[in-house]
Design a protein around this motif. Structure first.
Motif, mmCIF file in Angstrom:
data_model
loop_
_atom_site.group_PDB
_atom_site.id
_atom_site.type_symbol
_atom_site.label_atom_id
_atom_site.label_comp_id
_atom_site.label_asym_id
_atom_site.label_seq_id
_atom_site.Cartn_x
_atom_site.Cartn_y
_atom_site.Cartn_z
ATOM 1 N N ILE A 126 -5.054 18.962 -19.274
ATOM 2 C CA ILE A 126 -4.820 18.012 -20.088
ATOM 3 C C ILE A 126 -6.069 17.572 -20.965
ATOM 4 O O ILE A 126 -5.836 17.524 -22.090
ATOM 5 C CB ILE A 126 -4.745 16.510 -18.974
ATOM 6 C CG1 ILE A 126 -3.415 16.665 -18.211
ATOM 7 C CG2 ILE A 126 -5.081 15.343 -19.790
ATOM 8 C CD1 ILE A 126 -3.517 15.556 -16.930
ATOM 9 N N LYS A 127 -7.250 17.892 -20.546
ATOM 10 C CA LYS A 127 -8.055 17.645 -21.194
ATOM 11 C C LYS A 127 -8.562 18.954 -22.322
ATOM 12 O O LYS A 127 -9.295 18.839 -23.205
ATOM 13 C CB LYS A 127 -9.471 17.496 -20.427
ATOM 14 C CG LYS A 127 -9.497 16.313 -19.472
ATOM 15 C CD LYS A 127 -10.755 16.211 -18.627
ATOM 16 C CE LYS A 127 -10.999 14.763 -18.171
ATOM 17 N NZ LYS A 127 -12.282 14.422 -17.382
ATOM 18 N N SER A 128 -7.786 19.907 -22.308
ATOM 19 C CA SER A 128 -7.835 20.889 -23.260
ATOM 20 C C SER A 128 -7.087 20.460 -24.363
ATOM 21 O O SER A 128 -7.340 20.921 -25.520
ATOM 22 C CB SER A 128 -7.204 22.258 -22.943
ATOM 23 O OG SER A 128 -5.812 22.236 -22.637
ATOM 24 N N HIS A 129 -6.221 19.444 -24.225
ATOM 25 C CA HIS A 129 -5.235 18.771 -25.565
ATOM 26 C C HIS A 129 -5.925 17.517 -25.880
ATOM 27 O O HIS A 129 -5.922 17.400 -26.967
ATOM 28 C CB HIS A 129 -3.997 19.002 -25.117
ATOM 29 C CG HIS A 129 -3.183 20.145 -24.846
ATOM 30 N ND1 HIS A 129 -2.740 20.933 -25.852
ATOM 31 C CD2 HIS A 129 -3.135 21.111 -23.721
ATOM 32 C CE1 HIS A 129 -2.271 22.123 -25.532
ATOM 33 N NE2 HIS A 129 -2.408 21.931 -24.234
ATOM 34 N N PHE A 130 -6.179 16.716 -24.952
ATOM 35 C CA PHE A 130 -6.563 15.223 -25.328
ATOM 36 C C PHE A 130 -8.224 15.236 -24.971
ATOM 37 O O PHE A 130 -8.530 15.200 -23.634
ATOM 38 C CB PHE A 130 -5.889 14.196 -24.152
ATOM 39 C CG PHE A 130 -4.435 14.402 -24.620
ATOM 40 C CD1 PHE A 130 -3.599 13.519 -25.417
ATOM 41 C CD2 PHE A 130 -3.490 15.125 -23.771
ATOM 42 C CE1 PHE A 130 -2.544 13.537 -25.896
ATOM 43 C CE2 PHE A 130 -1.989 15.176 -23.983
ATOM 44 C CZ PHE A 130 -1.630 14.196 -25.321
ATOM 45 N N LYS A 131 -8.744 15.186 -25.866
ATOM 46 C CA LYS A 131 -10.259 15.403 -25.919
ATOM 47 C C LYS A 131 -11.069 13.742 -26.064
ATOM 48 O O LYS A 131 -11.946 13.814 -25.809
ATOM 49 C CB LYS A 131 -10.848 16.267 -26.841
ATOM 50 C CG LYS A 131 -10.545 17.943 -26.183
ATOM 51 C CD LYS A 131 -11.043 18.913 -27.400
ATOM 52 C CE LYS A 131 -10.885 20.224 -26.773
ATOM 53 N NZ LYS A 131 -9.551 20.647 -27.067
ATOM 54 N N ASN A 132 -10.317 13.145 -26.614
ATOM 55 C CA ASN A 132 -10.886 11.755 -27.168
ATOM 56 C C ASN A 132 -10.465 10.736 -26.068
ATOM 57 O O ASN A 132 -9.505 9.721 -26.287
ATOM 58 C CB ASN A 132 -10.329 11.335 -28.548
ATOM 59 C CG ASN A 132 -10.854 10.337 -29.047
ATOM 60 O OD1 ASN A 132 -11.977 9.767 -28.613
ATOM 61 N ND2 ASN A 132 -10.273 9.708 -30.082
ATOM 62 N N PHE A 133 -10.927 10.621 -24.914
ATOM 63 C CA PHE A 133 -10.693 9.678 -23.818
ATOM 64 C C PHE A 133 -11.844 8.547 -24.311
ATOM 65 O O PHE A 133 -13.008 8.609 -24.565
ATOM 66 C CB PHE A 133 -11.220 10.117 -22.709
ATOM 67 C CG PHE A 133 -9.782 10.789 -21.968
ATOM 68 C CD1 PHE A 133 -9.202 9.976 -20.941
ATOM 69 C CD2 PHE A 133 -9.658 12.137 -22.222
ATOM 70 C CE1 PHE A 133 -7.847 10.645 -20.543
ATOM 71 C CE2 PHE A 133 -8.382 12.683 -21.647
ATOM 72 C CZ PHE A 133 -7.566 12.108 -20.801
ATOM 73 N N ALA A 134 -11.495 7.402 -24.044
ATOM 74 C CA ALA A 134 -12.229 6.058 -24.451
ATOM 75 C C ALA A 134 -13.390 6.023 -23.165
ATOM 76 O O ALA A 134 -12.931 6.487 -22.243
ATOM 77 C CB ALA A 134 -11.539 4.729 -24.401
ATOM 78 N N LYS A 135 -14.629 5.675 -23.404
ATOM 79 C CA LYS A 135 -15.594 5.333 -22.564
ATOM 80 C C LYS A 135 -15.086 4.457 -21.410
ATOM 81 O O LYS A 135 -15.277 4.682 -20.304
ATOM 82 C CB LYS A 135 -16.809 4.881 -23.172
ATOM 83 C CG LYS A 135 -17.592 5.872 -24.032
ATOM 84 C CD LYS A 135 -18.925 5.457 -24.641
ATOM 85 C CE LYS A 135 -19.391 6.622 -25.416
ATOM 86 N NZ LYS A 135 -21.032 5.912 -26.025
ATOM 87 N N ASP A 136 -14.187 3.614 -21.712
ATOM 88 C CA ASP A 136 -13.812 2.512 -20.871
ATOM 89 C C ASP A 136 -12.313 2.871 -20.339
ATOM 90 O O ASP A 136 -11.565 2.048 -19.840
ATOM 91 C CB ASP A 136 -13.924 1.137 -21.342
ATOM 92 C CG ASP A 136 -13.298 0.687 -22.511
ATOM 93 O OD1 ASP A 136 -12.619 1.707 -23.206
ATOM 94 O OD2 ASP A 136 -13.036 -0.484 -22.892
ATOM 95 N N ALA A 137 -11.776 3.988 -20.462
ATOM 96 C CA ALA A 137 -10.500 4.193 -20.297
ATOM 97 C C ALA A 137 -10.095 4.061 -18.691
ATOM 98 O O ALA A 137 -11.081 4.508 -17.807
ATOM 99 C CB ALA A 137 -10.338 5.692 -20.666
ATOM 100 N N GLU A 138 -9.103 3.747 -18.540
ATOM 101 C CA GLU A 138 -8.528 3.526 -17.147
ATOM 102 C C GLU A 138 -8.006 4.694 -16.686
ATOM 103 O O GLU A 138 -6.896 4.954 -17.422
ATOM 104 C CB GLU A 138 -7.453 2.219 -16.846
ATOM 105 C CG GLU A 138 -7.093 1.926 -15.654
ATOM 106 C CD GLU A 138 -6.046 0.975 -15.726
ATOM 107 O OE1 GLU A 138 -6.297 -0.443 -15.457
ATOM 108 O OE2 GLU A 138 -4.858 1.241 -15.467
ATOM 109 N N ILE A 139 -8.581 5.275 -15.786
ATOM 110 C CA ILE A 139 -7.949 6.799 -15.331
ATOM 111 C C ILE A 139 -7.610 6.372 -13.925
ATOM 112 O O ILE A 139 -8.324 6.547 -12.880
ATOM 113 C CB ILE A 139 -8.671 7.992 -15.580
ATOM 114 C CG1 ILE A 139 -9.166 7.782 -16.900
ATOM 115 C CG2 ILE A 139 -8.173 9.027 -15.194
ATOM 116 C CD1 ILE A 139 -10.092 8.764 -17.498
#
Length: 457
Positions: A126-139
């Protein structure tokens, strides 16, 4: 006080409105090409919400309505990850993966049925494609407490997961046996403690009322035990008995299910009990503590609803990845294949595994705004809808307003024609599905005895 016998008349088949139009309206003429066209024209400034369906479970829970694959074989899980990775590669050719991700959710199945190494592999892909996670992302991750180790939780927290949702359903032994899910209280207590020790502040617990052998008294005890574990959120769902859709539900003896009047009594008590213990009702079936962001969102009227439930992360395009996953945008829904063979065959052919979907027309978009606002915040700003869509609300929705009159007479709803607002009171929230049904144009075309949905009460 509620006259439960009188309210039992509202127990009828109706959607849960995780979407509008609802999933039965999706069709196969919405194809892979349709989805590619949607992705090519999406507003790239809009944020992303990612949903990953991890479908495997070791055995069946009879109440479960999820799309699940039962297995104990490691090679099946490894094979699924292979295809998940390939789906991500295909998706990245059509979706701008540099867009900001504000939400990511692992659902199932049992996501933690995957090993630590397998979870690392999935997250790495996932992180190899989506690198722009918001600092306050709900995961977040759905978790069966029976399948969680400290090592797995470490993998999740080290990769930014900040919310967990534990499936509990009921603590009563007889109920657990009837639904084929033996989960002692100590097992749940242990994983709650584990998450708190790991620094996870947002802990949700799922309960279900309406299960076999449940009584008012037994569910009171389940609530007491749940609150004793001090979760930040509780989701208390009305059991959706749909044996015509889920074969495992046919193993439940319907004569052991509580009556609608009992379920209403349980829900009324649940609201009172949880609110007296510091929780506030959020939307249709969720409760949160005052310091939880869901609580703060409903105070501001900013709560949103999607296929994962209630969220503060509105204004995002939902991208569904994996078997049977559903995606959503401003004017579309899309769903992947439900059968593993079809899912794999599509990816083998080099195309996204789209099974069906829907392009929303102008009326759909309008009604979706009305229904989702009422489902989320139990009120509607009619003037705001009129301004946004350029309509005369009371003219456009004359039939729906007429259908709300019985709810007005029961003092469950206030339709303020001067202030141009609709309010649903606390008792009315128990029937919110019924209250929004008149605004559903598709439902009105189906005779009541032909509606194939779970009961609203």
């Amino acid at each position: 006080m509620i006259d439960f016998d009188k309210f039992a008349k509202y127990s009828k088949a109706g959607p849960r409105y995780t979407s509008y139009p609802t999933a039965p309206e999706f069709h196969e003429s919405f194809t892979c090409k349709s989805y590619e066209d949607v992705l090519a024209t999406q507003d790239k400034s809009r944020k992303l919400s990612l949903y990953f369906h991890l479908p495997f479970c070791r055995s069946a829970c009879y109440f479960c309505g999820c799309n699940v694959v039962y297995t104990s074989k490691e090679d099946k899980k490894e094979r699924y990850i292979d295809y998940l990775v390939r789906e991500l590669e295909l998706l990245s050719k059509h979706l701008d993966t540099s867009r900001e991700v504000i939400q990511m959710h692992f659902g199932g199945g049992t996501p933690t049925f995957f090993s630590t190494a397998q979870l690392e592999r999935i997250i790495g892909a996932i992180k190899s494609h989506f690198k722009n996670f918001a600092k306050d992302a709900e995961i977040s991750c759905e978790i069966d407490p029976r399948y969680l180790t400290k090592e797995q939780l470490d993998v999740l927290t080290c990769n930014g997961f900040n919310r967990v949702s534990y499936g509990v359903q009921d603590f009563n032994d007889e109920v657990q046996k009837a639904i084929h899910r033996i989960q002692p209280y100590d097992v749940t207590a242990n994983v709650v403690k584990m998450a708190k020790s790991a620094g996870i502040k947002s802990i949700n617990m799922d309960l279900i009322y309406g299960l076999p052998y449940q009584t008012f008294e037994t569910f009171k005890e389940t609530l007491r035990l749940a609150v004793s574990l001090d979760p930040s959120r509780l989701a208390v769902f009305n059991y959706a008995h749909v044996p015509w859709m889920k074969k495992t539900m046919r193993k439940i003896d319907e004569t052991t299910l509580p009556l609608p009047s009992v379920k209403l009594a349980i829900m009324r008590y649940t609201i009172d009990y949880l609110e007296s213990n510091g929780y506030k009702m959020i939307g249709m079936d969720h409760f949160a503590k005052p310091d939880d962001e869901l609580f703060l969102a409903i105070e501001k009227g900013e709560l949103h609803r999607n296929f994962q439930g209630y969220t503060t992360k509105g204004g995002a395009d939902l991208i569904g990845i994996g078997l049977t996953s559903i995606g959503e945008g401003l004017s579309h829904y899309v769903q992947n294949f439900k059968e593993m063979d079809a899912y794999e065959n599509a990816i083998d052919a080099g195309v996204l595994p789209v099974h069906r979907g829907l392009t929303l027309n102008d009326d759909d978009v309008l009604r979706k705004a009305v229904i989702m606002e009422m489902m989320s915040n139990f009120k509607l700003n009619i003037a705001g809808i009129e301004q946004a869509f350029g309509i005369d609300f009371f003219d456009y929705f004359a039939d729906a307003i007429k259908a709300l009159e019985p709810f007005e007479q029961e003092e469950l709803v206030v339709v303020d024609r001067v202030a141009k607002k609709i309010f649903v009171n606390t008792t009315g929230t128990l029937l919110i599905r019924n209250i929004v049904m008149p605004f559903d144009a598709y439902l009105q075309k189906i005779p009541e005895d032909k509606r194939r949905f779970s009961k609203t009460v």
